[in-house]
Design a protein around this motif. Structure first.
Motif, mmCIF file in Angstrom:
data_model
loop_
_atom_site.group_PDB
_atom_site.id
_atom_site.type_symbol
_atom_site.label_atom_id
_atom_site.label_comp_id
_atom_site.label_asym_id
_atom_site.label_seq_id
_atom_site.Cartn_x
_atom_site.Cartn_y
_atom_site.Cartn_z
ATOM 1 N N HIS A 233 0.869 -1.089 -0.006
ATOM 2 C CA HIS A 233 0.061 -0.001 -0.074
ATOM 3 C C HIS A 233 0.673 1.392 0.067
ATOM 4 C CE1 HIS A 233 -1.993 -3.515 1.981
ATOM 5 N NE2 HIS A 233 -3.163 -2.910 1.425
ATOM 6 N N TYR A 234 1.926 1.226 0.716
ATOM 7 C CA TYR A 234 2.864 2.598 0.951
ATOM 8 C C TYR A 234 3.356 2.730 -0.467
ATOM 9 C CZ TYR A 234 2.529 2.523 6.002
ATOM 10 O OH TYR A 234 2.177 2.462 7.170
ATOM 11 N N GLY A 235 3.647 1.714 -1.337
ATOM 12 C CA GLY A 235 4.321 1.996 -2.528
ATOM 13 C C GLY A 235 3.266 3.152 -3.440
ATOM 14 N N ARG A 236 1.946 2.928 -3.128
ATOM 15 C CA ARG A 236 1.344 3.722 -3.944
ATOM 16 C C ARG A 236 1.060 5.052 -3.338
ATOM 17 N NH1 ARG A 236 -4.259 1.959 -6.461
ATOM 18 N NH2 ARG A 236 -4.295 4.028 -7.118
ATOM 19 N N THR A 237 0.935 5.159 -2.065
ATOM 20 C CA THR A 237 0.476 6.484 -1.135
ATOM 21 C C THR A 237 1.933 7.308 -1.163
ATOM 22 O OG1 THR A 237 1.047 5.251 0.894
ATOM 23 C CG2 THR A 237 -1.293 5.576 0.059
ATOM 24 N N LEU A 238 3.001 6.878 -0.743
ATOM 25 C CA LEU A 238 4.253 7.434 -0.144
ATOM 26 C C LEU A 238 4.647 8.486 -1.699
ATOM 27 C CD1 LEU A 238 6.379 5.233 1.771
ATOM 28 C CD2 LEU A 238 4.736 6.972 2.347
ATOM 29 N N PRO A 239 4.805 8.103 -2.905
ATOM 30 C CA PRO A 239 5.162 8.801 -3.832
ATOM 31 C C PRO A 239 4.061 10.137 -4.134
ATOM 32 C CG PRO A 239 5.152 6.703 -4.799
ATOM 33 C CD PRO A 239 4.462 6.757 -3.202
ATOM 34 N N ALA A 254 7.250 -1.812 12.300
ATOM 35 C CA ALA A 254 7.857 -2.793 13.207
ATOM 36 C C ALA A 254 6.944 -4.050 13.165
ATOM 37 C CB ALA A 254 7.766 -2.271 14.742
ATOM 38 N N ALA A 255 5.590 -3.825 13.033
ATOM 39 C CA ALA A 255 4.788 -5.158 13.251
ATOM 40 C C ALA A 255 4.250 -5.682 11.885
ATOM 41 C CB ALA A 255 3.606 -5.060 14.204
ATOM 42 N N SER A 256 4.475 -4.820 10.903
ATOM 43 C CA SER A 256 3.813 -5.226 9.474
ATOM 44 C C SER A 256 4.698 -5.783 8.701
ATOM 45 C CB SER A 256 3.385 -4.314 8.961
ATOM 46 O OG SER A 256 4.292 -3.018 8.378
ATOM 47 N N GLY A 257 4.337 -6.475 7.584
ATOM 48 C CA GLY A 257 5.094 -6.947 6.462
ATOM 49 C C GLY A 257 5.837 -5.939 5.343
ATOM 50 N N VAL A 258 5.818 -4.720 5.840
ATOM 51 C CA VAL A 258 6.174 -3.762 4.926
ATOM 52 C C VAL A 258 7.563 -3.554 4.709
ATOM 53 C CG1 VAL A 258 6.456 -1.313 4.610
ATOM 54 C CG2 VAL A 258 4.265 -2.065 5.366
ATOM 55 N N ASP A 259 7.984 -3.730 3.492
ATOM 56 C CA ASP A 259 9.541 -3.675 3.278
ATOM 57 C C ASP A 259 10.004 -2.209 3.396
ATOM 58 O OD1 ASP A 259 12.106 -3.771 2.104
ATOM 59 O OD2 ASP A 259 11.617 -4.438 0.243
ATOM 60 N N PRO A 260 11.077 -2.167 4.161
ATOM 61 C CA PRO A 260 11.595 -0.783 4.682
ATOM 62 C C PRO A 260 11.980 0.094 3.549
ATOM 63 C CG PRO A 260 11.893 -2.282 6.414
ATOM 64 C CD PRO A 260 11.505 -3.159 5.245
ATOM 65 N N ALA A 261 12.173 -0.661 2.287
ATOM 66 C CA ALA A 261 12.809 -0.027 1.141
ATOM 67 C C ALA A 261 11.902 0.983 0.518
ATOM 68 C CB ALA A 261 13.255 -1.032 0.182
ATOM 69 N N VAL A 262 10.556 0.584 0.754
ATOM 70 C CA VAL A 262 9.618 1.636 0.295
ATOM 71 C C VAL A 262 9.833 2.767 0.769
ATOM 72 C CG1 VAL A 262 7.790 1.350 1.888
ATOM 73 C CG2 VAL A 262 7.206 1.594 -0.568
ATOM 74 N N LEU A 263 10.429 3.371 1.903
ATOM 75 C CA LEU A 263 10.580 4.373 2.451
ATOM 76 C C LEU A 263 11.346 5.498 1.614
ATOM 77 C CD1 LEU A 263 11.741 3.324 6.209
ATOM 78 C CD2 LEU A 263 9.387 4.205 5.374
ATOM 79 N N ARG A 294 18.358 1.635 12.158
ATOM 80 C CA ARG A 294 19.487 1.344 11.361
ATOM 81 C C ARG A 294 18.841 1.052 9.914
ATOM 82 N NH1 ARG A 294 21.898 -1.718 15.424
ATOM 83 N NH2 ARG A 294 22.911 -0.421 16.949
ATOM 84 N N THR A 295 18.088 0.097 9.924
ATOM 85 C CA THR A 295 17.470 -0.397 8.604
ATOM 86 C C THR A 295 16.711 0.842 7.916
ATOM 87 O OG1 THR A 295 17.233 -2.381 9.444
ATOM 88 C CG2 THR A 295 15.737 -2.057 7.736
ATOM 89 N N ALA A 296 16.043 1.489 8.691
ATOM 90 C CA ALA A 296 15.155 2.577 8.319
ATOM 91 C C ALA A 296 16.366 3.616 7.660
ATOM 92 C CB ALA A 296 14.490 3.322 8.891
ATOM 93 N N LEU A 297 17.539 3.869 8.176
ATOM 94 C CA LEU A 297 18.474 4.635 7.533
ATOM 95 C C LEU A 297 19.247 4.386 6.446
ATOM 96 C CD1 LEU A 297 20.163 5.666 11.211
ATOM 97 C CD2 LEU A 297 19.007 7.287 9.809
ATOM 98 N N GLU A 298 18.984 3.306 6.006
ATOM 99 C CA GLU A 298 19.477 2.935 4.677
ATOM 100 C C GLU A 298 18.632 3.656 3.575
ATOM 101 O OE1 GLU A 298 19.413 -1.549 4.076
ATOM 102 O OE2 GLU A 298 19.971 -1.853 6.236
ATOM 103 N N TYR A 299 17.452 4.216 3.913
ATOM 104 C CA TYR A 299 16.495 4.744 2.942
ATOM 105 C C TYR A 299 16.068 6.212 3.476
ATOM 106 C CZ TYR A 299 16.392 -0.332 2.179
ATOM 107 O OH TYR A 299 16.633 -1.581 1.999
#
Length: 345
Positions: A233-239, A254-263, A294-299
């Motif tokens: 879902h974030y792949g559509r809303t974030l852009p 934290a508790a979802s299956g969201v790929d942090p790369a979408v950030l 740290r994972t989020a900081l990659e993006y």
């Protein structure tokens, strides 16, 4: 860097509200209720201060529900004759009781200004006030007047903007609009949801944010999460939000299956990243929180990253909520020290 905060809500003391209630029935009345709410806010602020959070809320201690707490201050809504409706695209398979929209929605007076003033009296730190987003609020009402979901949402956006402007004028540092429906009605988000959200923020002098999650940590939501396979879902809303006028976006990681790369799709915006799971009583270690940051900081650049909870913590025990806030602050401190050390070298 890495300023910490909660999404908004904290569990309420059981002397104020029966435990585990989402739609609140107050234990107190009259002056006793006012006194009890004041004391609950003092405790919520103290818990956040002791934990070491950087941006504070009042824990939403005065609200029966994050949507009703605002809507009960509006005219054009009938709360005396609730009706059963499906909400959230029937994602959770049950109906909820809803107020009826019976006339034009207006805001006769400010709803949360007194609460803001009380909060500011009890902390010197920056403060945040949360408001329900227009799409999610429209989805939670039984419309018998506007006859069109977009028209209803735009009418709500008008009164939300009035409230947000007044909050900002009275010293609110951040105003957050809660829009979990942005992870459900993706076509509507693109068609008119962003427009309604931007109307809420027009001429607001404070920092504005939108919180988009997958719901509270309650049984129906947790059951859905265990069965869900689509986290795109974030792949559509974030852009879409990246080019909007909103200043900050809150996402659940934290508790979802969201790929942090979408950030990376929202690069350039300030991002509140959920690094605390609000669906369990288990308290994360600071090291676990730091790893998620740290994972989020990659993006996300450090100056744009705000570690946060996934959602509100009303369903949690007060002990768990306190522990999670301490872990949030401690985990962010670990990463902040690492970043500072790297800068020195």
């Amino acid at each position: 860097m890495l300023q910490t905060m909660i999404v908004g809500s904290l569990p309420r003391p059981t002397w104020l509200v029966p435990p585990h209630q989402m739609y609140v029935s107050w234990q107190l009345q009259g002056e006793s209720l006012q006194e009890g709410q004041d004391d609950a806010v003092r405790l919520a602020v103290a818990d956040q201060e002791v934990a070491g959070l950087d941006i504070l809320t009042d824990g939403e201690q005065r609200r029966r529900h994050y949507i009703w707490g605002f809507c009960e201050g509006l005219s054009g809504l009938d709360f005396s004759d609730l009706v059963e409706i499906e909400t959230r695209g029937n994602r959770y398979g049950h109906t909820v009781k809803a107020a009826r929209v019976t006339g034009p929605i207006r805001r006769p007076s400010s709803v949360l200004i007194d609460s803001l003033r009380f909060l500011k009296q009890h902390t010197s730190k920056p403060v945040k006030v949360t408001l329900p987003g227009p799409m999610t609020t429209a989805d939670t009402l039984a419309d018998a007047y506007y006859g069109d979901r977009e028209k209803l949402a735009m009418a709500l956006a008008e009164v939300l903007n009035e409230e947000a402007c007044e909050l900002a004028e009275n010293g609110c540092d951040m105003i957050q609009f809660d829009e979990p429906c942005f992870n459900i009605y993706l076509d509507a988000v693109e068609a008119w949801g962003i427009k309604a959200l931007e109307r809420c923020t027009q001429s607001v002098s404070a920092k504005t944010a939108v919180h988009i999650c997958y719901g509270y940590g309650v049984s129906a939501v947790l059951k859905w999460k265990t069965q869900n396979t689509d986290w795109g879902h974030y792949g559509r809303t974030l852009p879409l939000l990246r080019t909007s006028t909103i200043d900050m976006i809150s996402v659940e990681c934290a508790a979802s299956g969201v790929d942090p790369a979408v950030l990376a799709e929202a690069r350039g915006k300030d991002i509140m990243v959920g690094v605390i799971d609000v669906g369990t009583e288990a308290i994360e270690s600071p090291e676990t929180v730091a790893r998620r940051i740290r994972t989020a900081l990659e993006y996300v650049e450090p100056q744009h990253l705000y570690p946060c909870t996934d959602c509100g913590m009303i369903p949690r025990s007060r002990t768990a909520a306190r522990g999670k806030m301490h872990a949030l602050a401690a985990g962010a401190s670990l990463v902040r020290s690492e970043l500072a050390g790297g800068a020195d070298h």
